[in-house]
Structure formats: structure tokens, C-alpha cells
Design a protein around this motif. Sequence first.
Motif, PDB file in Angstrom:
ATOM      1  N   GLN A  99      32.010  76.784  64.284  1.00 16.62           N
ATOM      2  CA  GLN A  99      31.423  78.229  63.525  1.00 16.62           C
ATOM      3  C   GLN A  99      32.284  79.245  63.698  1.00 16.62           C
ATOM      4  O   GLN A  99      33.179  79.634  65.439  1.00 16.62           O
ATOM      5  CB  GLN A  99      29.743  78.320  64.351  1.00 16.62           C
ATOM      6  N   VAL A 100      32.281  79.720  62.855  1.00 14.36           N
ATOM      7  CA  VAL A 100      33.169  80.865  62.958  1.00 14.36           C
ATOM      8  C   VAL A 100      31.954  82.104  63.243  1.00 14.36           C
ATOM      9  O   VAL A 100      31.358  82.335  62.990  1.00 14.36           O
ATOM     10  CB  VAL A 100      33.904  81.440  61.284  1.00 14.36           C
ATOM     11  N   GLN A 101      33.124  83.100  64.670  1.00 19.54           N
ATOM     12  CA  GLN A 101      32.285  84.124  64.512  1.00 19.54           C
ATOM     13  C   GLN A 101      33.258  85.909  64.185  1.00 19.54           C
ATOM     14  O   GLN A 101      33.851  85.262  64.534  1.00 19.54           O
ATOM     15  CB  GLN A 101      31.987  84.274  66.063  1.00 19.54           C
ATOM     16  N   LEU A 102      32.180  86.532  64.160  1.00 22.79           N
ATOM     17  CA  LEU A 102      33.244  87.903  63.660  1.00 22.79           C
ATOM     18  C   LEU A 102      32.844  89.227  64.045  1.00 22.79           C
ATOM     19  O   LEU A 102      31.399  88.674  65.007  1.00 22.79           O
ATOM     20  CB  LEU A 102      32.266  88.547  62.248  1.00 22.79           C
ATOM     21  N   VAL A 103      33.375  89.521  65.023  1.00 22.49           N
ATOM     22  CA  VAL A 103      33.596  90.413  66.333  1.00 22.49           C
ATOM     23  C   VAL A 103      33.832  92.105  66.152  1.00 22.49           C
ATOM     24  O   VAL A 103      35.691  91.899  65.925  1.00 22.49           O
ATOM     25  CB  VAL A 103      33.924  90.066  67.928  1.00 22.49           C
ATOM     26  N   GLU A 104      33.165  92.482  65.736  1.00 23.31           N
ATOM     27  CA  GLU A 104      33.852  93.895  65.486  1.00 23.31           C
ATOM     28  C   GLU A 104      33.862  94.843  66.965  1.00 23.31           C
ATOM     29  O   GLU A 104      33.454  94.852  67.936  1.00 23.31           O
ATOM     30  CB  GLU A 104      32.612  94.955  64.712  1.00 23.31           C
ATOM     31  N   SER A 105      34.935  96.016  66.616  1.00 16.68           N
ATOM     32  CA  SER A 105      35.031  96.789  68.208  1.00 16.68           C
ATOM     33  C   SER A 105      35.489  97.629  67.472  1.00 16.68           C
ATOM     34  O   SER A 105      35.905  97.604  66.102  1.00 16.68           O
ATOM     35  CB  SER A 105      36.522  96.342  68.890  1.00 16.68           C
ATOM     36  N   GLY A 106      36.229  98.696  67.940  1.00 13.29           N
ATOM     37  CA  GLY A 106      36.699  99.966  68.112  1.00 13.29           C
ATOM     38  C   GLY A 106      35.205 101.370  67.190  1.00 13.29           C
ATOM     39  O   GLY A 106      35.935 102.216  67.577  1.00 13.29           O
ATOM     40  N   GLY A 107      34.812 101.234  67.921  1.00 13.19           N
ATOM     41  CA  GLY A 107      33.698 102.218  67.028  1.00 13.19           C
ATOM     42  C   GLY A 107      33.384 103.116  68.210  1.00 13.19           C
ATOM     43  O   GLY A 107      33.679 103.158  69.494  1.00 13.19           O
ATOM     44  N   GLY A 108      32.262 104.210  68.204  1.00 14.01           N
ATOM     45  CA  GLY A 108      32.327 105.209  69.415  1.00 14.01           C
ATOM     46  C   GLY A 108      31.956 106.568  69.019  1.00 14.01           C
ATOM     47  O   GLY A 108      31.822 107.219  68.014  1.00 14.01           O
ATOM     48  N   LEU A 109      31.860 108.047  69.313  1.00 11.27           N
ATOM     49  CA  LEU A 109      31.783 108.774  69.291  1.00 11.27           C
ATOM     50  C   LEU A 109      33.132 109.909  68.907  1.00 11.27           C
ATOM     51  O   LEU A 109      34.195 109.391  69.427  1.00 11.27           O
ATOM     52  CB  LEU A 109      31.242 109.387  70.408  1.00 11.27           C
ATOM     53  N   VAL A 110      32.773 110.141  67.602  1.00 11.43           N
ATOM     54  CA  VAL A 110      34.075 111.157  66.997  1.00 11.43           C
ATOM     55  C   VAL A 110      33.550 112.154  66.396  1.00 11.43           C
ATOM     56  O   VAL A 110      31.986 112.629  66.105  1.00 11.43           O
ATOM     57  CB  VAL A 110      34.824 110.249  66.272  1.00 11.43           C
ATOM     58  N   GLN A 111      34.394 113.465  66.770  1.00 16.61           N
ATOM     59  CA  GLN A 111      33.929 114.922  66.023  1.00 16.61           C
ATOM     60  C   GLN A 111      33.686 114.765  64.495  1.00 16.61           C
ATOM     61  O   GLN A 111      35.210 113.997  63.825  1.00 16.61           O
ATOM     62  CB  GLN A 111      34.656 115.812  66.546  1.00 16.61           C
ATOM     63  N   ALA A 112      32.847 115.892  63.926  1.00 14.03           N
ATOM     64  CA  ALA A 112      33.813 115.138  62.137  1.00 14.03           C
ATOM     65  C   ALA A 112      35.415 115.726  62.125  1.00 14.03           C
ATOM     66  O   ALA A 112      35.675 116.732  62.689  1.00 14.03           O
ATOM     67  CB  ALA A 112      32.468 116.113  62.059  1.00 14.03           C
ATOM     68  N   GLY A 113      35.477 115.195  61.423  1.00 16.97           N
ATOM     69  CA  GLY A 113      36.973 115.937  60.509  1.00 16.97           C
ATOM     70  C   GLY A 113      37.756 114.763  61.892  1.00 16.97           C
ATOM     71  O   GLY A 113      38.747 114.287  60.601  1.00 16.97           O
ATOM     72  N   GLY A 114      37.502 113.670  62.607  1.00 12.62           N
ATOM     73  CA  GLY A 114      38.482 112.847  62.935  1.00 12.62           C
ATOM     74  C   GLY A 114      38.759 111.236  62.716  1.00 12.62           C
ATOM     75  O   GLY A 114      37.331 111.361  60.855  1.00 12.62           O
ATOM     76  N   SER A 115      38.499 110.608  63.094  1.00 13.89           N
ATOM     77  CA  SER A 115      39.033 109.256  62.790  1.00 13.89           C
ATOM     78  C   SER A 115      38.184 108.191  63.842  1.00 13.89           C
ATOM     79  O   SER A 115      38.979 108.415  65.243  1.00 13.89           O
ATOM     80  CB  SER A 115      40.642 109.641  62.578  1.00 13.89           C
ATOM     81  N   LEU A 116      38.291 107.152  62.989  1.00 11.44           N
ATOM     82  CA  LEU A 116      38.120 106.035  64.056  1.00 11.44           C
ATOM     83  C   LEU A 116      38.983 104.961  63.224  1.00 11.44           C
ATOM     84  O   LEU A 116      39.210 104.640  61.954  1.00 11.44           O
ATOM     85  CB  LEU A 116      37.192 105.670  64.144  1.00 11.44           C
ATOM     86  N   ARG A 117      39.053 103.622  63.799  1.00 11.18           N
ATOM     87  CA  ARG A 117      39.707 102.767  63.310  1.00 11.18           C
ATOM     88  C   ARG A 117      39.189 101.312  63.812  1.00 11.18           C
ATOM     89  O   ARG A 117      39.173 101.344  65.157  1.00 11.18           O
ATOM     90  CB  ARG A 117      41.440 102.534  63.415  1.00 11.18           C
ATOM     91  N   LEU A 118      38.383 100.483  63.238  1.00 13.43           N
ATOM     92  CA  LEU A 118      37.572  99.427  63.402  1.00 13.43           C
ATOM     93  C   LEU A 118      38.441  98.396  63.153  1.00 13.43           C
ATOM     94  O   LEU A 118      38.874  97.871  62.153  1.00 13.43           O
ATOM     95  CB  LEU A 118      36.567  99.145  62.459  1.00 13.43           C
ATOM     96  N   SER A 119      38.004  97.499  64.088  1.00 16.69           N
ATOM     97  CA  SER A 119      39.096  96.073  64.061  1.00 16.69           C
ATOM     98  C   SER A 119      37.530  94.735  64.037  1.00 16.69           C
ATOM     99  O   SER A 119      36.567  94.989  64.411  1.00 16.69           O
ATOM    100  CB  SER A 119      39.818  95.534  65.436  1.00 16.69           C
ATOM    101  N   CYS A 120      37.710  93.661  62.598  1.00 14.50           N
ATOM    102  CA  CYS A 120      37.175  92.434  62.636  1.00 14.50           C
ATOM    103  C   CYS A 120      37.579  91.663  63.129  1.00 14.50           C
ATOM    104  O   CYS A 120      38.887  91.311  62.287  1.00 14.50           O
ATOM    105  CB  CYS A 120      35.782  93.350  62.112  1.00 14.50           C
ATOM    106  N   VAL A 121      37.368  91.023  64.133  1.00 14.76           N
ATOM    107  CA  VAL A 121      38.636  89.231  64.707  1.00 14.76           C
ATOM    108  C   VAL A 121      37.304  88.937  64.513  1.00 14.76           C
ATOM    109  O   VAL A 121      36.470  87.761  65.019  1.00 14.76           O
ATOM    110  CB  VAL A 121      38.800  89.145  65.573  1.00 14.76           C
ATOM    111  N   ALA A 122      37.749  87.076  63.436  1.00 13.04           N
ATOM    112  CA  ALA A 122      37.229  86.348  63.828  1.00 13.04           C
ATOM    113  C   ALA A 122      37.603  85.165  64.898  1.00 13.04           C
ATOM    114  O   ALA A 122      38.665  85.087  65.153  1.00 13.04           O
ATOM    115  CB  ALA A 122      36.898  85.303  62.199  1.00 13.04           C
ATOM    116  N   SER A 123      35.878  84.564  65.659  1.00 11.84           N
ATOM    117  CA  SER A 123      37.299  84.043  66.516  1.00 11.84           C
ATOM    118  C   SER A 123      36.046  82.305  66.062  1.00 11.84           C
ATOM    119  O   SER A 123      35.487  82.318  64.967  1.00 11.84           O
ATOM    120  CB  SER A 123      36.888  84.479  67.724  1.00 11.84           C
ATOM    121  N   GLY A 124      36.797  80.955  66.764  1.00  8.74           N
ATOM    122  CA  GLY A 124      36.346  80.060  66.259  1.00  8.74           C
ATOM    123  C   GLY A 124      37.199  78.880  65.559  1.00  8.74           C
ATOM    124  O   GLY A 124      38.557  79.738  65.807  1.00  8.74           O
TER     125      GLY A 124
END
Length: 127
Positions: A1-26
Motif C-alpha cells: 500500500q502506498v502512503q503519501l507523506v507531506e513535509s515543509g509546512g510551517g510559519l511564514v510571514q506574508a510575502g514569504g516562500s515555502l516549499r512543500l514536498s510529498c513523498v510516495a512510500s511503499g
Amino acid sequence: QVQLVESGGGLVQAGGSLRLSCVASGRTFETFITYSMGWFRQAPGKEREFVAAISWGAGSTTVYADSVKGRFTISRDNAKNTVYLQMTSLKPEDAAVYYCARRRGSTIRTARDVGTWGRGTQVTVSS
């Protein structure tokens, strides 16, 4: 069975940037490339909404919600079984739990298309 695991979230100020990742495992070998991948988000008290999706294979097709077009970029690395969401110029209204999703074949357009969901990662944007 495949799982999708997200990461990269957090707190950022308006105007800032973030990169989210999602790894498929299994049991992902030889199959990740056959899935369209996407991102949805859900803010408190609101329905889950489509953010972005990328087609199966090389990811030659990408689609975005109007609210994020020009600010967010979805991409995939099939060698790493990973899909990314680069978010720039973040606004307080982008704050939500972001969910990774996959669909066999055709590019994801709506939540009804999704076959597998991740558990989500929280994005908070301070004004």
C-alpha cells in the motif's frame, strides 16, 4: 500500500516562500510515474479546495487554481517519488492544511478525482 507523506509546512510571514514536498512510500516502484499528483488545501471551517496538479509521466501538464496562479509552482521528481509545491508571495489567505493527492492516469482536477490522500501539512501565514 502506498502512503503519501507531506513535509515543509510551517510559519511564514506574508510575502514569504515555502516549499512543500510529498513523498510516495511503499510499493511505489514502477508506479509513481503513472499517477497524476496534486495539492489541495483546507482552511478551518472551509471545504477542501484544489490548489495545483501535475500530469503523470514527465509532468508536461500543470494546472492551478486561479487564486495561486503565478505564485505557486508544482513539479515532480519521478526518480525520488516526490512532488513539490513551491509557494511564493504567500498571503494570509493561503494559510491552511495542505494535502498531497494522487490519481491514476488523467490529471487531477477536483477532489472527486483523488484516489489517495496524504495526511496534510500545516501552512501558517502571518500578516
